[in-house]
Write a protein that holds these residues in place. Sequence first.
Motif, PDB file in Angstrom:
ATOM      1  N   UNK A  56      29.569  39.180  48.929  1.00 57.02           N
ATOM      2  CA  UNK A  56      30.070  38.377  47.802  1.00 57.02           C
ATOM      3  C   UNK A  56      29.260  38.750  46.571  1.00 57.02           C
ATOM      4  N   UNK A  57      29.942  39.224  45.554  1.00 59.41           N
ATOM      5  CA  UNK A  57      29.283  39.675  44.334  1.00 59.41           C
ATOM      6  C   UNK A  57      29.789  38.851  43.165  1.00 59.41           C
ATOM      7  N   UNK A  58      28.893  38.165  42.504  1.00 62.11           N
ATOM      8  CA  UNK A  58      29.309  37.403  41.329  1.00 62.11           C
ATOM      9  C   UNK A  58      28.688  37.998  40.077  1.00 62.11           C
ATOM     10  N   UNK A  59      29.472  38.040  39.006  1.00 61.48           N
ATOM     11  CA  UNK A  59      28.946  38.564  37.746  1.00 61.48           C
ATOM     12  C   UNK A  59      29.900  38.317  36.599  1.00 61.48           C
ATOM     13  N   UNK A  60      29.579  38.877  35.457  1.00 64.79           N
ATOM     14  CA  UNK A  60      30.345  38.600  34.240  1.00 64.79           C
ATOM     15  C   UNK A  60      31.617  39.434  34.145  1.00 64.79           C
ATOM     16  N   UNK A  61      32.627  38.851  33.525  1.00 68.56           N
ATOM     17  CA  UNK A  61      33.891  39.556  33.315  1.00 68.56           C
ATOM     18  C   UNK A  61      33.682  40.812  32.465  1.00 68.56           C
ATOM     19  N   UNK A  62      32.689  40.775  31.580  1.00 72.28           N
ATOM     20  CA  UNK A  62      32.489  41.902  30.671  1.00 72.28           C
ATOM     21  C   UNK A  62      32.108  43.187  31.408  1.00 72.28           C
ATOM     22  N   UNK A  63      31.741  43.070  32.669  1.00 71.82           N
ATOM     23  CA  UNK A  63      31.360  44.266  33.407  1.00 71.82           C
ATOM     24  C   UNK A  63      32.499  44.880  34.214  1.00 71.82           C
ATOM     25  N   UNK A  64      33.673  44.265  34.111  1.00 75.67           N
ATOM     26  CA  UNK A  64      34.804  44.672  34.946  1.00 75.67           C
ATOM     27  C   UNK A  64      35.165  46.148  34.788  1.00 75.67           C
ATOM     28  N   UNK A  65      35.277  46.615  33.549  1.00 68.59           N
ATOM     29  CA  UNK A  65      35.717  47.993  33.341  1.00 68.59           C
ATOM     30  C   UNK A  65      34.539  48.947  33.162  1.00 68.59           C
ATOM     31  N   UNK A  66      33.327  48.403  33.192  1.00 69.29           N
ATOM     32  CA  UNK A  66      32.162  49.265  33.078  1.00 69.29           C
ATOM     33  C   UNK A  66      31.450  49.316  34.424  1.00 69.29           C
ATOM     34  N   UNK A  67      30.469  48.442  34.576  1.00 69.51           N
ATOM     35  CA  UNK A  67      29.621  48.483  35.756  1.00 69.51           C
ATOM     36  C   UNK A  67      30.398  48.437  37.080  1.00 69.51           C
ATOM     37  N   UNK A  68      31.335  47.512  37.196  1.00 76.35           N
ATOM     38  CA  UNK A  68      32.015  47.357  38.483  1.00 76.35           C
ATOM     39  C   UNK A  68      32.844  48.605  38.807  1.00 76.35           C
ATOM     40  N   UNK A  69      33.508  49.134  37.808  1.00 75.51           N
ATOM     41  CA  UNK A  69      34.322  50.325  38.033  1.00 75.51           C
ATOM     42  C   UNK A  69      33.428  51.535  38.338  1.00 75.51           C
ATOM     43  N   UNK A  70      32.381  51.701  37.551  1.00 71.17           N
ATOM     44  CA  UNK A  70      31.465  52.825  37.765  1.00 71.17           C
ATOM     45  C   UNK A  70      30.842  52.771  39.160  1.00 71.17           C
ATOM     46  N   UNK A  71      30.408  51.569  39.554  1.00 72.99           N
ATOM     47  CA  UNK A  71      29.713  51.490  40.836  1.00 72.99           C
ATOM     48  C   UNK A  71      30.681  51.664  42.004  1.00 72.99           C
ATOM     49  N   UNK A  72      31.933  51.252  41.807  1.00 73.88           N
ATOM     50  CA  UNK A  72      32.926  51.534  42.858  1.00 73.88           C
ATOM     51  C   UNK A  72      33.104  53.036  42.997  1.00 73.88           C
ATOM     52  N   UNK A  73      33.145  53.709  41.865  1.00 84.75           N
ATOM     53  CA  UNK A  73      33.294  55.169  41.858  1.00 84.75           C
ATOM     54  C   UNK A  73      32.115  55.832  42.592  1.00 84.75           C
ATOM     55  N   UNK A  74      30.899  55.462  42.234  1.00 88.41           N
ATOM     56  CA  UNK A  74      29.726  56.065  42.879  1.00 88.41           C
ATOM     57  C   UNK A  74      29.693  55.772  44.369  1.00 88.41           C
ATOM     58  N   UNK A  75      30.005  54.545  44.718  1.00 89.65           N
ATOM     59  CA  UNK A  75      29.967  54.189  46.121  1.00 89.65           C
ATOM     60  C   UNK A  75      31.000  54.991  46.922  1.00 89.65           C
ATOM     61  N   UNK A  76      32.170  55.168  46.341  1.00 86.75           N
ATOM     62  CA  UNK A  76      33.200  55.964  47.015  1.00 86.75           C
ATOM     63  C   UNK A  76      32.727  57.403  47.196  1.00 86.75           C
TER      64      UNK A  76
END
Length: 1014
Positions: free
Chosen positions: A731-751
């Motif tokens: 379960x990961x909670x965080x700010x909406x402002x990171x949706x297209x930055x951090x969350x997307x980038x980290x999904x990419x790296x993890x993949x």
Amino acid sequence: MPAYDFKKIEKKWQQYWEKHKTYGASNDAIKPKFYGLVEFPYPSGEGLHVGHPRSYTALDVICRKKRMEGFNVLLPMGWDAFGLPAEQYAVKTGTHPAVITKKNIATFKRQLQALGMGFDWSREVDTTDSEYYRWTQWIFLQLFKQGLAYKATAAINWCLSCKIGLANEEVVNGACERCGGPVEKRDKEQWMLRITQYADRLIDDLHYLDYIEPVKVQQRNWIGRSEGARIKFPLPDITEPEFGGDHFQNFLEVFTTRPDTIFGATYMVIAPEHPLITKLASSIKNKVAVKNYVEKARGKSDLERTDLAKEKTGVELKGIRARNPLTDEDIPIWVADYVLPHYGTGAIMAVPAHDSRDYAFAKKYKLPMKIVTCPHYPSPTCPVLKDAYEGDGHNIESDFLNGLPTSEAKQKIIAWLEEQGVGSREVQYKLRDWVFSRQRYWGEPIPMVHCEKCKDKSKYGDGWMPLPEDALPLKLPEIKKYEVADTGESPLSKIPAWVKTTCPECGGAAKRETDTMPNWAGSSWYFLRYAAPHDTKFFSHTEWQKEEIQPDDLDKRLFALLKCIKTLFSAHDIPFWIAGSLMMNGLNRKLWRHMHDIDMFVRGSDWERILEFLRADGFIIHEEHNGWNRVEKDGCQVEICPATPLEGELYTHLRHGQEQVLHRYDLELAERGWLWGVPFRTISPTYMLRFYRFLRDKFPKTRDKEADRQKMEFLEAYLANPLNYWMPVTWYNGGMEHTTLHVLYSRFWNKFLFDIGAAPTSEPYEKRTSHGMILAKGGEKMSKSKGNVVNPDDIVAAHGADVFRAYEMFMGPFDQAAEWNPRGLIGVSRFLQKVWGIGLSLRGATPRGDEAIPRGKGDVRNLTRLLHQTIRKVTEDIESMHFNTAISALMQCSNEMQKAEGVTAEQFKIFLQLLSPFAPHMAEELWSTIGEKGSITHAAWPVFDPELAREEKIELVIQVNGKVRDKIMMPADISVEDARRTALASEKVQKWLAGKEPADVIVVQGRLVNVVIT
RNA sequence: GGGCAGGUGGUGGAAUGGUAUACACGUCAGUCUUAGGAACUGAUGCCGCAAGGCGUGUGGGUUCGACUCCCACCCUGCCCACCA
């Protein structure tokens, strides 16, 4: 009665937790894991903001509950410490960024500890620690080796005041996201990451993730996949030799999502940057006008170009025409800056009748329009055109497409285009590759070297050579001046000792890369590091690459693992089954398909079929029953809850008596040798394997010793890697402002890490939620310049951490913005004072004192009922993040306890357990005051008993025509007939009836009666 | 312009299609206190003496019954925005 001395008591328990490592997460526990994650902060000079603890407290509350439910909980914290502010501070003061960063981290840590957050501090990470960024650099090397990192000259967004290149994601309305200053386009050699290669998977995999919908929608829109066609429009006028002379090889290629409207394409538009303009310069008759226009357009910043959008401008390319391959008409070509150079082919076919932008342009320049899609087909009311019609309809005036609905016309025209070789089906994305270089000091050095000699020999081409892995970490050098040169080069470029180096390949002189990584780098994989923060081998664990398993996606890997485990279990004659409906969620739905080659998965109706597959495969299956899964054997009965929002209830429900939790229950059953169940979603393969290890000695029979040994080798390696246990984040909670930055980038790296066998799952986060911002009074954002910042230290000093925590949870719906209101603190403070008072009055009560009624004598049944209703409410509300209503339920409970004539120690203990996630310090203190030993952290979460929660009496509401006219106390189990009779007999109803017969009487059992009078 | 979220007392906010305003703040009254404060008890949507009526942004609809579902519109916030 001693007042609640929060200063002393909070300190006491914080020290206790630290000393006893209360929140330390074990990598080896035979327990299901729960990995809670909150975004680690950038340790700014301002210290903790009241916004940070909103997210932290929320997940701390959830994790505390999960611990009490028997999960092995990991809730880590760290520092995203590279970044511009520290560097700017260094420019101003000459202090090394590392110095100020260290100081800021100390402040943040002190503040977080004072809030009583249950973080596992032994796993603290710091992105600026070279032992951390060694692996950030390692990932970069792998990206490079896989061709996903490349250097390219690109027009990048250059922030004039920060003097830094920005990713597209960091440019907001043409201005710098950070400073709000103007951004201009500059051509610069930059490291780029090919995130576009993952565009499809980043969209498609969202489908099976438990993210809140707005996050999914934003990510989908940001990636912006659109399906359409690429179409070649011949240029019949061009006969230049370099274009081959044959005019059918000269063409202008466009991308469109509406190929069905091609019969209505009456002109073409190309972007000012389109190469055609220079290539065909000699054929353009109005060269000067075109050149002027192009220069003017290129000079505009993004901001101007989009801002001036109201009035479209353009110039016709005289002397060149394109031929519409469908109508065979020659149509004009225009240059206009409403066409973007980087999307599609940088050129469009303009269909003014069916595209509002083309319509506006055509209207201004009096270009022809042709309607080809009719919404009212076949009645021909179309030719009136007030605006572009962009919706679907049927084709008209379109030759062989006539009469076809839009969707069919699309398919037919694409097929035609492909047949003729003038076009093809095409998917386009808005997402661009990630600009990864920063011309800055305070970031991870990019571990690359440029060697002229190896330019042609190297397998990588263009002379960029990766450092060998054993040269990592490549540490930042000490420097004296932090300023960026006006040329935009990094401060590192001014250190000859840094720049001058040797080529790792040929040993000759070479130049070191002077750019550093953006501050998104460190945060793109930190969730992995928490699993083993001190592991020096970390990503070098390679158990997955060794096995016969050739993973190309998560599901096949898990499937392979599962099969492996199943073989072992059956070799030992240990019955093995999987709780089916738990697998229907998320990740496991796809897994299911792989296991049984089911192409379509239909929930419910397909259930029996799936069960058959499983039975045939040797699984012992339970039946689904009222949403609960029931298994019976040898007179023993187990129920397992399918995946529900109340997943945790699974564990509470399975508890055998007060003390036992699920895993112990499982062990007990397994030892009796008849059953072992795996609710797959919540229990990781690691958990299964630990069970296997535990069980195999008890079941010594083996069919194939050698196979067993080989498998076990793999499995032991698998177990040795903590990543396999902890990932993915639950379960990961965080700010909406990171949706297209951090969350997307980290999904990419993890993949990516998954693909190379370094990460165990293809997605990093199973569940993503988001909190609302905390605003200053008046609804403004808190900012230093406005002077409206609330410092958490002040609140803790005045009211204590528990009040602060509970207030942040109480202030409003968690997912919505909330205004900071000091008055609200008072209410929460009074509530906890009240609890303290009740607790002290129970001091000395016997710990197991279910008869002790120290607060007077009377009926304790009412309070027990309320308590059980509260257990249910708080349990559900925490799970769904409705913290404000959970606290309000606790308040009601404390109000009733105060009024009650008797409160037993048992009752108060239940209350304390429910309160403890929100106000852990006070809960601990009262827990020990009341005579309990040890920390309440590991006490079992109370079990809701529907029988005890049941109401005995109800207030029967009596309505006449839907309006409440009377209320009568009645037994809760009053029958429909009795309720009806009671209602009709009521004086009030008699008055409204005035002697007439009711037209209808509606009875809602246990609630109300509505008498309908006409 | 598009997408999403939201609009309920003086305030923050509660309400599986079934008693609108839980819980908290504030306000008023009372108890205690030298006083102030704190604590406790009670009252508190609007109109009305009352019976009763009116009330969840506006207007329609579905229903025995609508804050809740459907349609249209207005307003606020956030995100995206010439993406063909």
